[in-house]
Motif scaffolding. Structure first.
Motif, mmCIF file in Angstrom:
data_model
loop_
_atom_site.group_PDB
_atom_site.id
_atom_site.type_symbol
_atom_site.label_atom_id
_atom_site.label_comp_id
_atom_site.label_asym_id
_atom_site.label_seq_id
_atom_site.Cartn_x
_atom_site.Cartn_y
_atom_site.Cartn_z
ATOM 1 N N TYR A 1 6.225 -9.889 32.483
ATOM 2 C CA TYR A 1 5.898 -8.553 32.986
ATOM 3 C C TYR A 1 7.102 -7.666 33.310
ATOM 4 N N PRO A 2 8.166 -8.159 33.980
ATOM 5 C CA PRO A 2 9.280 -7.276 34.334
ATOM 6 C C PRO A 2 9.862 -6.523 33.135
ATOM 7 N N LEU A 3 9.916 -7.151 31.980
ATOM 8 C CA LEU A 3 10.457 -6.488 30.797
ATOM 9 C C LEU A 3 9.555 -5.343 30.333
ATOM 10 N N ASP A 4 8.268 -5.504 30.521
ATOM 11 C CA ASP A 4 7.338 -4.431 30.164
ATOM 12 C C ASP A 4 7.542 -3.227 31.074
ATOM 13 N N LEU A 5 7.766 -3.474 32.365
ATOM 14 C CA LEU A 5 8.024 -2.390 33.306
ATOM 15 C C LEU A 5 9.303 -1.636 32.939
ATOM 16 N N LEU A 6 10.360 -2.369 32.601
ATOM 17 C CA LEU A 6 11.621 -1.735 32.222
ATOM 18 C C LEU A 6 11.459 -0.881 30.966
ATOM 19 N N LYS A 7 10.658 -1.356 30.035
ATOM 20 C CA LYS A 7 10.413 -0.585 28.813
ATOM 21 C C LYS A 7 9.764 0.750 29.140
ATOM 22 N N LYS A 8 8.735 0.733 30.001
ATOM 23 C CA LYS A 8 8.032 1.959 30.364
ATOM 24 C C LYS A 8 8.954 2.930 31.097
ATOM 25 N N ARG A 9 9.813 2.416 31.977
ATOM 26 C CA ARG A 9 10.740 3.281 32.708
ATOM 27 C C ARG A 9 11.681 3.999 31.731
ATOM 28 N N MET A 10 12.161 3.287 30.746
ATOM 29 C CA MET A 10 13.109 3.882 29.805
ATOM 30 C C MET A 10 12.430 4.855 28.843
ATOM 31 N N GLN A 11 11.156 4.641 28.558
ATOM 32 C CA GLN A 11 10.447 5.535 27.649
ATOM 33 C C GLN A 11 10.240 6.926 28.234
ATOM 34 N N VAL A 12 10.177 7.039 29.549
ATOM 35 C CA VAL A 12 9.994 8.350 30.170
ATOM 36 C C VAL A 12 11.303 8.921 30.692
ATOM 37 N N ASP A 13 12.408 8.254 30.432
ATOM 38 C CA ASP A 13 13.718 8.779 30.811
ATOM 39 C C ASP A 13 13.941 10.099 30.081
ATOM 40 N N GLY A 14 14.294 11.135 30.808
ATOM 41 C CA GLY A 14 14.467 12.453 30.211
ATOM 42 C C GLY A 14 13.200 13.297 30.254
ATOM 43 N N PHE A 15 12.145 12.757 30.822
ATOM 44 C CA PHE A 15 10.850 13.451 30.878
ATOM 45 C C PHE A 15 10.588 13.854 32.338
ATOM 46 N N GLN A 16 11.565 14.576 32.933
ATOM 47 C CA GLN A 16 11.527 14.847 34.361
ATOM 48 C C GLN A 16 10.337 15.683 34.796
ATOM 49 N N LYS A 17 9.882 16.605 33.962
ATOM 50 C CA LYS A 17 8.786 17.490 34.370
ATOM 51 C C LYS A 17 7.531 16.699 34.722
ATOM 52 N N ALA A 18 7.233 15.713 33.939
ATOM 53 C CA ALA A 18 6.045 14.917 34.219
ATOM 54 C C ALA A 18 6.307 13.913 35.326
ATOM 55 N N ARG A 19 7.548 13.438 35.417
ATOM 56 C CA ARG A 19 7.862 12.422 36.409
ATOM 57 C C ARG A 19 7.808 12.975 37.831
ATOM 58 N N ILE A 20 7.899 14.316 37.965
ATOM 59 C CA ILE A 20 7.838 14.914 39.293
ATOM 60 C C ILE A 20 6.534 14.547 39.999
ATOM 61 N N SER A 21 5.468 14.387 39.224
ATOM 62 C CA SER A 21 4.169 14.059 39.802
ATOM 63 C C SER A 21 4.157 12.675 40.450
ATOM 64 N N PHE A 22 5.150 11.841 40.160
ATOM 65 C CA PHE A 22 5.218 10.504 40.748
ATOM 66 C C PHE A 22 6.090 10.476 42.000
ATOM 67 N N GLY A 23 6.744 11.571 42.325
ATOM 68 C CA GLY A 23 7.614 11.609 43.496
ATOM 69 C C GLY A 23 9.059 11.734 43.075
ATOM 70 N N GLN A 24 9.838 10.664 43.202
ATOM 71 C CA GLN A 24 11.243 10.699 42.842
ATOM 72 C C GLN A 24 11.426 10.734 41.326
ATOM 73 N N VAL A 25 12.577 11.244 40.917
ATOM 74 C CA VAL A 25 12.935 11.297 39.501
ATOM 75 C C VAL A 25 14.153 10.406 39.284
ATOM 76 N N GLN A 26 14.099 9.538 38.308
ATOM 77 C CA GLN A 26 15.172 8.580 38.070
ATOM 78 C C GLN A 26 15.607 8.657 36.615
ATOM 79 N N THR A 27 16.910 8.601 36.377
ATOM 80 C CA THR A 27 17.432 8.554 35.019
ATOM 81 C C THR A 27 18.255 7.277 34.863
ATOM 82 N N TYR A 28 18.327 6.766 33.633
ATOM 83 C CA TYR A 28 19.014 5.498 33.372
ATOM 84 C C TYR A 28 20.006 5.662 32.234
ATOM 85 N N LYS A 29 21.145 4.998 32.359
ATOM 86 C CA LYS A 29 22.177 5.047 31.327
ATOM 87 C C LYS A 29 21.924 4.039 30.214
ATOM 88 N N GLY A 30 21.067 3.091 30.463
ATOM 89 C CA GLY A 30 20.770 2.062 29.479
ATOM 90 C C GLY A 30 19.924 0.980 30.101
#
Length: 331
Positions: A233-262
């Motif tokens: 499961y943890p790898l699936d969560l990491l995949k989803k986090r990286m797929q929305v990286d750069g999608f800040q407008k939609a992520r605002i609805s979740f509260g904090q906004v996070q970006t990842y370098k890799g």
């Protein structure tokens, strides 16, 4: 049973890759209709950055019942089928490539490499390779599906075509393959465990003289899905986090906004900011989804394989009868 079996009485023997692809596509299509709401819940939990605490419930989604009620109140019933079009394309394509590849690989392992195609270890390796091939093929559709599920109201993407054009112009073509590294890392053991566990449960039930059938396939598939999802499961969560990286407008609805370098940076930030439990956000709906989806996918696949094989046998029988009649006429 799923996979090549050299025994003459095996119902799957002689199933061509094209027919396996048809059965896999149909299985993916029918399964997706039922499990999409659980997928929406799972992804919403995975994308939520805030720590979950009963004493300080800052997170937007706190549990399955609360999240279901909140999404329904804020976005309506249709929200549970957000991203359904790319998700259906994903399921149909993934099912076709995965099962066609798996049937081919198990047959190749038996005939060319002289391994027992019914061995659970062979099913683990072939299942992992087949799923990896399917993942690379459908990764753009998976990213689009995740983006649609992630967006709240007002919508960032009006439809599938608008999402494709917007992502391509703003983020480039590589944005469709975000999260591919954790996807491949996760999908090999996940799918391998699915196929191997399904094989093992079938063997156990046969040893215990439990009658086989469609319901039996459903139960074996559900058990295999729970085991494989929990372990990866943890790898699936990491995949989803990286797929929305750069999608800040939609992520605002979740509260904090996070970006990842890799990938490694994503691991580090989740561990530092959310703790060990952060890697298991959304595990409950994910396990429900895994139980239903894996059980249903094997159920539908075996069912459609049986239908295709019965049709083939009737066609062969009719052809043989016609040849016999023609021969009698000549005599």
């Amino acid at each position: 049973m799923v996979g090549y079996d050299p025994r003459p009485q095996d119902q799957g023997q002689g199933l061509s890759s094209s027919k396996a692809a048809v059965a896999g596509s149909a299985a993916g299509l029918f399964t997706r209709v039922f499990i999409n709401p659980l997928d929406v819940l799972k992804i919403r939990f995975q994308l939520q950055i805030e720590r979950f605490s009963l004493l300080e419930p800052r997170a937007k989604y706190l549990g399955i019942a609360q999240a279901t009620n909140r999404i329904f109140r804020e976005e309506g019933l249709r929200a549970f089928w957000k991203g359904h079009v790319p998700a259906q394309l994903l399921s149909i394509s993934y099912g076709a490539v995965q099962f066609a590849s798996f049937e081919f690989l198990t047959k190749f392992a038996h005939n060319a490499m002289l391994y027992d195609a019914r061995n659970p270890i062979v099913h683990f390796v072939c299942g992992g390779l087949a799923a990896s091939t399917a993942t690379v093929t459908v990764q753009p559709m998976d990213t689009l599906r995740t983006r649609f599920v992630a967006q709240g109201e007002p919508k960032v993407y009006r439809n599938l075509w608008h999402a494709v054009i917007t992502m391509f112009r703003r983020e480039g073509p590589l944005s469709f393959y975000r999260g591919l590294t954790p996807s491949i890392i996760a999908v090999f053991p996940y799918a391998g465990l699915q196929f191997a566990s399904y094989n093992i449960f079938h063997r156990i039930s046969k040893w215990a003289s439990i009658s086989s059938g469609n319901v039996h396939n459903l139960v074996c598939g559900s058990c295999a899905g729970i085991i494989s999802k929990t372990l990866t499961y943890p790898l699936d969560l990491l995949k989803k986090r990286m797929q929305v990286d750069g999608f800040q407008k939609a992520r605002i609805s979740f509260g904090q906004v996070q970006t990842y370098k890799g990938f490694l940076d994503c691991v580090f930030q989740v561990a530092r900011g959310e703790g060990l439990r952060g890697f298991y956000k959304g595990l409950s709906p994910s396990m429900l989804k895994a139980a239903f989806s894996t059980g249903l996918i094997f159920f539908w696949y075996e069912l459609f394989c049986n239908i295709l094989n019965d049709h083939k046998q009737r066609a062969n029988s009719g052809h043989q009868q016609q040849q016999s009649k023609d021969l009698n006429r000549k005599q």
